[in-house]
Enzyme design. Structure first.
Site, PDB file in Angstrom:
ATOM      1  N   HIS A   1      -1.207  -1.913  -3.769  1.00  0.00           N
ATOM      2  CA  HIS A   1      -2.515  -1.861  -3.102  1.00  0.00           C
ATOM      3  C   HIS A   1      -2.989  -0.406  -3.065  1.00  0.00           C
ATOM      4  O   HIS A   1      -2.309   0.467  -2.535  1.00  0.00           O
ATOM      5  CB  HIS A   1      -2.346  -2.431  -1.700  1.00  0.00           C
ATOM      6  CG  HIS A   1      -3.589  -2.507  -0.879  1.00  0.00           C
ATOM      7  ND1 HIS A   1      -4.472  -3.573  -0.945  1.00  0.00           N
ATOM      8  CD2 HIS A   1      -4.099  -1.671   0.054  1.00  0.00           C
ATOM      9  CE1 HIS A   1      -5.459  -3.389  -0.074  1.00  0.00           C
ATOM     10  NE2 HIS A   1      -5.264  -2.225   0.532  1.00  0.00           N
TER      11      HIS A   1
ATOM     12  N   MET B   1      -9.804  -7.480   7.304  1.00  0.00           N
ATOM     13  CA  MET B   1      -9.171  -6.300   7.905  1.00  0.00           C
ATOM     14  C   MET B   1      -8.724  -6.644   9.322  1.00  0.00           C
ATOM     15  O   MET B   1      -9.523  -7.105  10.136  1.00  0.00           O
ATOM     16  CB  MET B   1     -10.150  -5.127   7.955  1.00  0.00           C
ATOM     17  CG  MET B   1     -10.521  -4.545   6.604  1.00  0.00           C
ATOM     18  SD  MET B   1      -9.112  -4.050   5.601  1.00  0.00           S
ATOM     19  CE  MET B   1      -8.385  -2.752   6.600  1.00  0.00           C
TER      20      MET B   1
ATOM     21  N   ASP C   1      -5.110  -7.353   5.795  1.00  0.00           N
ATOM     22  CA  ASP C   1      -4.699  -5.952   5.654  1.00  0.00           C
ATOM     23  C   ASP C   1      -4.769  -5.219   6.992  1.00  0.00           C
ATOM     24  O   ASP C   1      -5.833  -5.139   7.602  1.00  0.00           O
ATOM     25  CB  ASP C   1      -5.661  -5.294   4.632  1.00  0.00           C
ATOM     26  CG  ASP C   1      -5.293  -3.861   4.287  1.00  0.00           C
ATOM     27  OD1 ASP C   1      -4.266  -3.358   4.782  1.00  0.00           O
ATOM     28  OD2 ASP C   1      -6.059  -3.256   3.513  1.00  0.00           O
ATOM     29  N   GLY C   2      -3.630  -4.665   7.406  1.00  0.00           N
ATOM     30  CA  GLY C   2      -3.594  -3.836   8.612  1.00  0.00           C
ATOM     31  C   GLY C   2      -2.617  -4.357   9.650  1.00  0.00           C
ATOM     32  O   GLY C   2      -2.747  -5.481  10.127  1.00  0.00           O
ATOM     33  N   GLY C   3      -1.590  -3.564   9.952  1.00  0.00           N
ATOM     34  CA  GLY C   3      -0.638  -3.936  10.993  1.00  0.00           C
ATOM     35  C   GLY C   3       0.211  -5.143  10.647  1.00  0.00           C
ATOM     36  O   GLY C   3       0.678  -5.868  11.528  1.00  0.00           O
TER      37      GLY C   3
ATOM     38  N   SER D   1       3.067   0.615   6.335  1.00  0.00           N
ATOM     39  CA  SER D   1       4.161   1.129   7.173  1.00  0.00           C
ATOM     40  C   SER D   1       5.367   0.206   7.331  1.00  0.00           C
ATOM     41  O   SER D   1       6.494   0.682   7.335  1.00  0.00           O
ATOM     42  CB  SER D   1       3.661   1.579   8.548  1.00  0.00           C
ATOM     43  OG  SER D   1       2.453   1.015   8.883  1.00  0.00           O
TER      44      SER D   1
ATOM     45  N   HIS E   1      -8.610  -1.433  -3.073  1.00  0.00           N
ATOM     46  CA  HIS E   1      -9.393  -1.645  -1.854  1.00  0.00           C
ATOM     47  C   HIS E   1     -10.329  -0.447  -1.688  1.00  0.00           C
ATOM     48  O   HIS E   1      -9.902   0.636  -1.298  1.00  0.00           O
ATOM     49  CB  HIS E   1      -8.418  -1.765  -0.679  1.00  0.00           C
ATOM     50  CG  HIS E   1      -9.065  -1.947   0.652  1.00  0.00           C
ATOM     51  ND1 HIS E   1      -8.372  -1.847   1.837  1.00  0.00           N
ATOM     52  CD2 HIS E   1     -10.352  -2.232   1.004  1.00  0.00           C
ATOM     53  CE1 HIS E   1      -9.188  -2.058   2.858  1.00  0.00           C
ATOM     54  NE2 HIS E   1     -10.401  -2.278   2.373  1.00  0.00           N
TER      55      HIS E   1
ATOM     56  N   SER F   1       0.852  -1.190   0.000  1.00  0.00           N
ATOM     57  CA  SER F   1       0.000   0.000   0.000  1.00  0.00           C
ATOM     58  C   SER F   1       0.889   1.242   0.000  1.00  0.00           C
ATOM     59  O   SER F   1       1.875   1.304   0.731  1.00  0.00           O
ATOM     60  CB  SER F   1      -0.880  -0.008   1.253  1.00  0.00           C
ATOM     61  OG  SER F   1      -1.400   1.277   1.489  1.00  0.00           O
TER      62      SER F   1
ATOM     63  N   GLY G   1      -0.608   2.417   9.844  1.00  0.00           N
ATOM     64  CA  GLY G   1       0.150   2.586  11.083  1.00  0.00           C
ATOM     65  C   GLY G   1      -0.549   2.107  12.345  1.00  0.00           C
ATOM     66  O   GLY G   1      -0.110   2.427  13.450  1.00  0.00           O
TER      67      GLY G   1
ATOM     68  N   ASP H   1      -5.591   2.153  -1.677  1.00  0.00           N
ATOM     69  CA  ASP H   1      -6.585   2.365  -0.624  1.00  0.00           C
ATOM     70  C   ASP H   1      -7.458   3.568  -0.961  1.00  0.00           C
ATOM     71  O   ASP H   1      -7.038   4.716  -0.798  1.00  0.00           O
ATOM     72  CB  ASP H   1      -5.873   2.605   0.717  1.00  0.00           C
ATOM     73  CG  ASP H   1      -5.354   1.323   1.343  1.00  0.00           C
ATOM     74  OD1 ASP H   1      -6.152   0.370   1.455  1.00  0.00           O
ATOM     75  OD2 ASP H   1      -4.166   1.289   1.710  1.00  0.00           O
TER      76      ASP H   1
ATOM     77  N   MET I   1     -12.789   1.581   0.146  1.00  0.00           N
ATOM     78  CA  MET I   1     -13.419   1.876   1.443  1.00  0.00           C
ATOM     79  C   MET I   1     -14.331   3.069   1.205  1.00  0.00           C
ATOM     80  O   MET I   1     -14.050   4.202   1.618  1.00  0.00           O
ATOM     81  CB  MET I   1     -12.342   2.186   2.491  1.00  0.00           C
ATOM     82  CG  MET I   1     -11.578   0.951   2.930  1.00  0.00           C
ATOM     83  SD  MET I   1     -10.036   1.348   3.790  1.00  0.00           S
ATOM     84  CE  MET I   1      -8.944   1.591   2.394  1.00  0.00           C
TER      85      MET I   1
ATOM     86  N   MET J   1     -10.534   5.894  -0.151  1.00  0.00           N
ATOM     87  CA  MET J   1     -11.434   6.282   0.951  1.00  0.00           C
ATOM     88  C   MET J   1     -12.199   7.527   0.528  1.00  0.00           C
ATOM     89  O   MET J   1     -11.623   8.440  -0.073  1.00  0.00           O
ATOM     90  CB  MET J   1     -10.616   6.602   2.207  1.00  0.00           C
ATOM     91  CG  MET J   1      -9.677   5.490   2.623  1.00  0.00           C
ATOM     92  SD  MET J   1      -8.798   5.899   4.146  1.00  0.00           S
ATOM     93  CE  MET J   1      -7.541   4.626   4.164  1.00  0.00           C
TER      94      MET J   1
HETATM   95  C1  DX5 Z   1      -6.192   0.722   6.184  1.00  0.00           C
HETATM   96  C2  DX5 Z   1      -5.758   0.351   4.798  1.00  0.00           C
HETATM   97  C3  DX5 Z   1      -4.510  -0.427   4.767  1.00  0.00           C
HETATM   98  C4  DX5 Z   1      -3.303   0.359   5.270  1.00  0.00           C
HETATM   99  C5  DX5 Z   1      -2.321  -0.592   5.858  1.00  0.00           C
HETATM  100  O1  DX5 Z   1      -7.465   1.201   6.162  1.00  0.00           O
HETATM  101  O2  DX5 Z   1      -6.748  -0.442   4.172  1.00  0.00           O
HETATM  102  O3  DX5 Z   1      -4.234  -0.946   3.472  1.00  0.00           O
HETATM  103  O4  DX5 Z   1      -2.689   1.108   4.272  1.00  0.00           O
HETATM  104  O5  DX5 Z   1      -1.367   0.124   6.541  1.00  0.00           O
HETATM  105  P1  DX5 Z   1      -0.414  -0.564   7.616  1.00  0.00           P
HETATM  106  O6  DX5 Z   1       0.312  -1.668   6.934  1.00  0.00           O
HETATM  107  O7  DX5 Z   1       0.468   0.552   8.052  1.00  0.00           O
HETATM  108  O8  DX5 Z   1      -1.308  -1.058   8.716  1.00  0.00           O
HETATM  109 ZN    ZN Z   2      -6.156  -1.500   2.310  1.00  0.00          ZN
END
Ligand code: DX5
Ligand code: ZN
Length: 212
Positions: free
Chosen positions: A30, A134, A172-174, A195, A63, A6, A142, A32, A65, A34
């Site tokens: 990826h 997620m 996806d996430g962390g 991140s 993705h 991402s 982050g 994102d 959102m 939003m």
């Molecule tokens: C969060 C996004 C993720 C995000 C992941 O809403 O969908 O794709 O960029 O970021 P990290 O890897 O830092 O959690």
């Molecule tokens: Zn994402």
């Protein structure tokens, strides 16, 4: 493990991250998206994505959102997009949207927020190509990986193998080397990361995740 990077960042410009990703062994970039409605933050418009796509050498894993994913499909379909993933929580007619994505020859993904149950999407598992679990609340990068989603990954993975499906699980996430190991053990075959990978070590970190 497939790796999707991402470029969402508070520190780097999207184009700079995209250029770094081009020089790695990552499988996807990826995107994102939003809209400030489905989640509080707002990121790229369709026209931003079109411009950014000129710099991308990897296929896109989009993705969405957003509260109205339907309006993005046709425009995304003319770009180098492999997956379009939307949120189960954002649409009323899930099957209609999956069919629309497939009608453009693209792969369809369905995403679930951390507190949405696997049982909610069980009826769609055999018609999607990817389930995006997620492991943080969608909306920003982050955040810390939520261990509570491991059980959901395991349940989805069991359903997929019982039904003998080709559907893949992405998380996806962390994501970092440790959390990617955990999700792999539960049956995920793709991870998304911002991140952990956005650093001078991007190349070796991508390889590390890919070789898990
Ligand atoms: C969060 C996004 C993720 C995000 C992941 O809403 O969908 O794709 O960029 O970021 P990290 O890897 O830092 O959690
Ligand atoms: Zn994402």
């Amino acid at each position: 493990m497939k790796v999707s990077v991402s470029f969402l960042s508070d520190h780097f410009k999207p184009v700079d991250v995209i250029k770094m990703v081009n020089n790695t062994n990552a499988d996807y970039i990826h995107v994102d998206v939003m809209d400030g409605k489905f989640v509080d933050n707002k990121t790229y418009t369709l026209s931003d994505i079109e411009k950014l796509s000129n710099y991308m050498k990897k296929p896109m894993d989009v993705h969405l959102m957003v509260s109205n994913p339907k309006k993005y499909i046709e425009k995304l379909a003319i770009l180098n997009v492999e997956y379009i993933t939307f949120h189960y929580e954002s649409v009323k007619n899930v099957k209609e949207l999956i069919d629309l994505i497939h009608s453009y020859g693209l792969k369809a993904g369905i995403s679930v927020k951390p507190h949405t149950n696997a049982s909610d999407i069980v009826d769609f598992i055999d018609i999607v190509d990817l389930v995006l679990v997620m492991s943080v609340e969608p909306g920003k990068s982050g955040q810390t990986f939520m261990n509570s989603v491991l059980y959901k990954i395991e349940s989805l993975s069991r359903i997929i193998s019982e039904k003998n499906l080709k559907t893949i699980i992405s998380v996806d996430g962390g994501i970092n080397d440790e959390t990617a190991t955990l999700v792999k053990e539960k049956g995920a075959s793709m991870v998304v990361s911002a991140s952990y990978l956005q650093c001078t070590d991007m190349n070796s970190r991508v390889d590390l995740l890919k070789n898990l």
